[in-house]
Scaffold this motif. Structure first.
Motif, PDB file in Angstrom:
ATOM      1  N   ILE A  21      23.825 -69.911   3.602  1.00 29.50           N
ATOM      2  CA  ILE A  21      24.608 -70.641   4.410  1.00 29.50           C
ATOM      3  C   ILE A  21      24.946 -72.201   4.589  1.00 29.50           C
ATOM      4  CG2 ILE A  21      24.206 -68.784   6.311  1.00 29.50           C
ATOM      5  CD1 ILE A  21      22.641 -70.468   7.967  1.00 29.50           C
ATOM      6  N   ALA A  22      25.732 -72.387   5.407  1.00 26.16           N
ATOM      7  CA  ALA A  22      26.666 -73.648   4.303  1.00 26.16           C
ATOM      8  C   ALA A  22      25.794 -74.386   6.004  1.00 26.16           C
ATOM      9  CB  ALA A  22      27.964 -73.674   4.238  1.00 26.16           C
ATOM     10  N   SER A  23      25.475 -74.035   6.731  1.00 25.87           N
ATOM     11  CA  SER A  23      25.407 -75.554   8.047  1.00 25.87           C
ATOM     12  C   SER A  23      23.841 -75.423   8.239  1.00 25.87           C
ATOM     13  CB  SER A  23      25.946 -74.045   9.273  1.00 25.87           C
ATOM     14  OG  SER A  23      25.625 -74.746  11.147  1.00 25.87           O
ATOM     15  N   ASP A  24      23.376 -76.623   8.095  1.00 27.97           N
ATOM     16  CA  ASP A  24      21.832 -76.648   8.733  1.00 27.97           C
ATOM     17  C   ASP A  24      21.635 -76.479  10.565  1.00 27.97           C
ATOM     18  OD1 ASP A  24      21.498 -77.378   6.346  1.00 27.97           O
ATOM     19  OD2 ASP A  24      22.414 -79.084   6.344  1.00 27.97           O
TER      20      ASP A  24
ATOM     21  N   ALA B 201      12.741 -66.826  17.768  1.00 34.30           N
ATOM     22  CA  ALA B 201      12.396 -65.810  16.375  1.00 34.30           C
ATOM     23  C   ALA B 201      13.324 -66.397  15.095  1.00 34.30           C
ATOM     24  CB  ALA B 201      13.783 -64.959  16.881  1.00 34.30           C
ATOM     25  N   ALA B 202      12.524 -66.346  14.254  1.00 37.55           N
ATOM     26  CA  ALA B 202      13.200 -67.252  13.011  1.00 37.55           C
ATOM     27  C   ALA B 202      14.499 -66.910  12.733  1.00 37.55           C
ATOM     28  CB  ALA B 202      12.176 -66.359  11.589  1.00 37.55           C
ATOM     29  N   PRO B 203      15.257 -67.579  12.000  1.00 41.68           N
ATOM     30  CA  PRO B 203      16.368 -67.329  11.632  1.00 41.68           C
ATOM     31  C   PRO B 203      17.182 -66.489  10.968  1.00 41.68           C
ATOM     32  CG  PRO B 203      15.932 -69.937  11.056  1.00 41.68           C
ATOM     33  CD  PRO B 203      14.515 -69.372  12.106  1.00 41.68           C
ATOM     34  N   VAL B 204      18.197 -66.336  10.167  1.00 40.50           N
ATOM     35  CA  VAL B 204      18.303 -65.129   9.120  1.00 40.50           C
ATOM     36  C   VAL B 204      18.536 -66.134   8.359  1.00 40.50           C
ATOM     37  CG1 VAL B 204      19.475 -63.355   8.551  1.00 40.50           C
ATOM     38  CG2 VAL B 204      19.510 -63.250  10.495  1.00 40.50           C
ATOM     39  N   ALA B 205      19.159 -66.631   8.116  1.00 39.69           N
ATOM     40  CA  ALA B 205      18.782 -67.431   7.236  1.00 39.69           C
ATOM     41  C   ALA B 205      19.417 -68.699   7.143  1.00 39.69           C
ATOM     42  CB  ALA B 205      20.337 -67.315   6.760  1.00 39.69           C
ATOM     43  N   VAL B 206      18.780 -70.455   6.854  1.00 43.17           N
ATOM     44  CA  VAL B 206      18.926 -71.719   7.209  1.00 43.17           C
ATOM     45  C   VAL B 206      19.457 -73.024   5.674  1.00 43.17           C
ATOM     46  CG1 VAL B 206      16.612 -71.194   7.661  1.00 43.17           C
ATOM     47  CG2 VAL B 206      16.591 -72.042   5.361  1.00 43.17           C
ATOM     48  N   GLY B 207      20.039 -71.749   5.352  1.00 43.28           N
ATOM     49  CA  GLY B 207      20.820 -73.068   3.926  1.00 43.28           C
ATOM     50  C   GLY B 207      20.103 -73.168   2.585  1.00 43.28           C
ATOM     51  N   ASP B 208      19.015 -72.548   2.816  1.00 42.69           N
ATOM     52  CA  ASP B 208      17.547 -72.784   1.236  1.00 42.69           C
ATOM     53  C   ASP B 208      17.463 -71.103   0.893  1.00 42.69           C
ATOM     54  OD1 ASP B 208      14.934 -72.753  -0.152  1.00 42.69           O
ATOM     55  OD2 ASP B 208      15.755 -75.073  -0.260  1.00 42.69           O
ATOM     56  N   PRO B 209      17.765 -71.673  -0.855  1.00 39.78           N
ATOM     57  CA  PRO B 209      18.060 -69.879  -1.682  1.00 39.78           C
ATOM     58  C   PRO B 209      16.705 -69.205  -1.560  1.00 39.78           C
ATOM     59  CG  PRO B 209      17.695 -72.077  -3.438  1.00 39.78           C
ATOM     60  CD  PRO B 209      18.578 -72.697  -1.637  1.00 39.78           C
ATOM     61  N   LEU B 210      14.847 -70.006  -1.222  1.00 39.80           N
ATOM     62  CA  LEU B 210      13.912 -69.395  -1.174  1.00 39.80           C
ATOM     63  C   LEU B 210      14.107 -68.373   0.027  1.00 39.80           C
ATOM     64  CD1 LEU B 210      11.474 -69.531  -2.225  1.00 39.80           C
ATOM     65  CD2 LEU B 210      10.833 -71.545  -1.216  1.00 39.80           C
TER      66      LEU B 210
END
Length: 280
Positions: free
Chosen positions: A67-70, A92-101
């Motif tokens: 994702i583009a947003s931090d 809850a842990a975010p679904v995505a954070v902007g890091d490919p790993l």
């Protein structure tokens, strides 16, 4: 990786490589997931975000990872700090954070967009004491990503480079899957879809939020490059004293190309001329 290597289309060396490395995702994964070298070729955090995409059948983009947003990561860290200091509910842990790993490579096995199929990682069913093969593979990916972070932006002050930027030698600057639906009303967010099956050749079947099944198909590459490295998203980002932007060859056979050899000879001479003993 998941779709195997493309048809060599008359290229003998390419056909041999495809036969050795793997024609399908199942064959490629067995090699790729267990070798640090290939894993270092994966896009790193410095690669432009949003390179894994989903489009509708009408070419409307409905998902892009990383994702583009931090903001999701910042919010999570802030809420986690409150949890630790004030005892608030653990976020809850975010679904995505902007890091490919996090967003792609190390996803849970039933996430349809994850990089590796766990069933293909260890075809010999080799036993690993205290580990599972999929966990070891994701650990290797994490190490490769760490390696990229450590060398990010590091170039020798006297650097000469060349790369292919040929519109006729298409490469995957982005990986795009097209879903067999004109819109997503009722199907939910693509990140909520769960994997049902994949064929190792670019076709994936998922179950949407409304329990309907959808099919995704990998689109062919569209970016200029050398059939392996996309020029705009990757190769052109090299910083050097002189960088040659070229065309007319594919990656594996680049050093059979006269333009590449000429730029190499030029670079060697220019670098040699920087040696102080040469001028004395």
């Amino acid at each position: 990786v998941r779709a195997g290597f493309e048809d060599a289309k008359g290229n003998l060396m390419g056909a041999i490589e495809r036969a050795v490395i793997g024609k399908t995702g199942k064959e490629v994964t067995a090699v790729f997931a267990n070798a640090p070298g290939p894993l270092e070729l994966l896009p790193s955090a410095s690669y432009p975000r949003g390179w894994l995409r989903v489009q509708t059948s009408e070419y409307r983009q409905v998902m892009a990872l990383p994702i583009a947003s931090d903001e999701p990561l910042k919010t999570y860290r802030s809420e986690m700090q409150l949890h630790k200091t004030l005892g608030t509910t653990r976020p809850a842990a975010p679904v995505a954070v902007g890091d490919p790993l996090y967003d792609i490579y190390a996803r849970e096995p039933d996430a349809w967009w994850r990089l590796l199929n766990p069933e293909w990682v260890n075809p010999a069913n080799k036993k690993y004491e205290g580990y599972n093969p999929y966990g070891l593979a994701t650990k290797r990916i994490a190490e490769a990503q760490s390696f990229h972070r450590n060398i990010q932006g590091l170039y020798h002050p006297t650097t000469y480079a060349s790369y292919g930027a040929d519109p006729y030698q298409k490469a995957f600057g982005a990986v795009t899957y097209r879903v067999n639906a004109t819109g997503l009303k009722g199907f939910g967010d693509p990140l909520s879809w769960r994997l049902i099956s994949e064929d190792g050749e670019g076709r994936i079947v998922v179950r949407a939020e409304n329990r309907h099944t959808l099919q995704l198909r990998l689109e062919p590459p569209i970016d200029a490059g050398d059939q392996t490295v996309p020029s705009d998203a990757s190769a052109s980002r090299v910083r050097g004293t002189v960088v040659f932007r070229q065309s007319g060859y594919e990656h594996q056979n680049s050093y059979n190309n006269d333009k590449v050899l000429a730029s190499l000879l030029y670079s060697l001479v220019k670098i040699a001329n920087t040696a102080p003993w040469w001028k004395s």
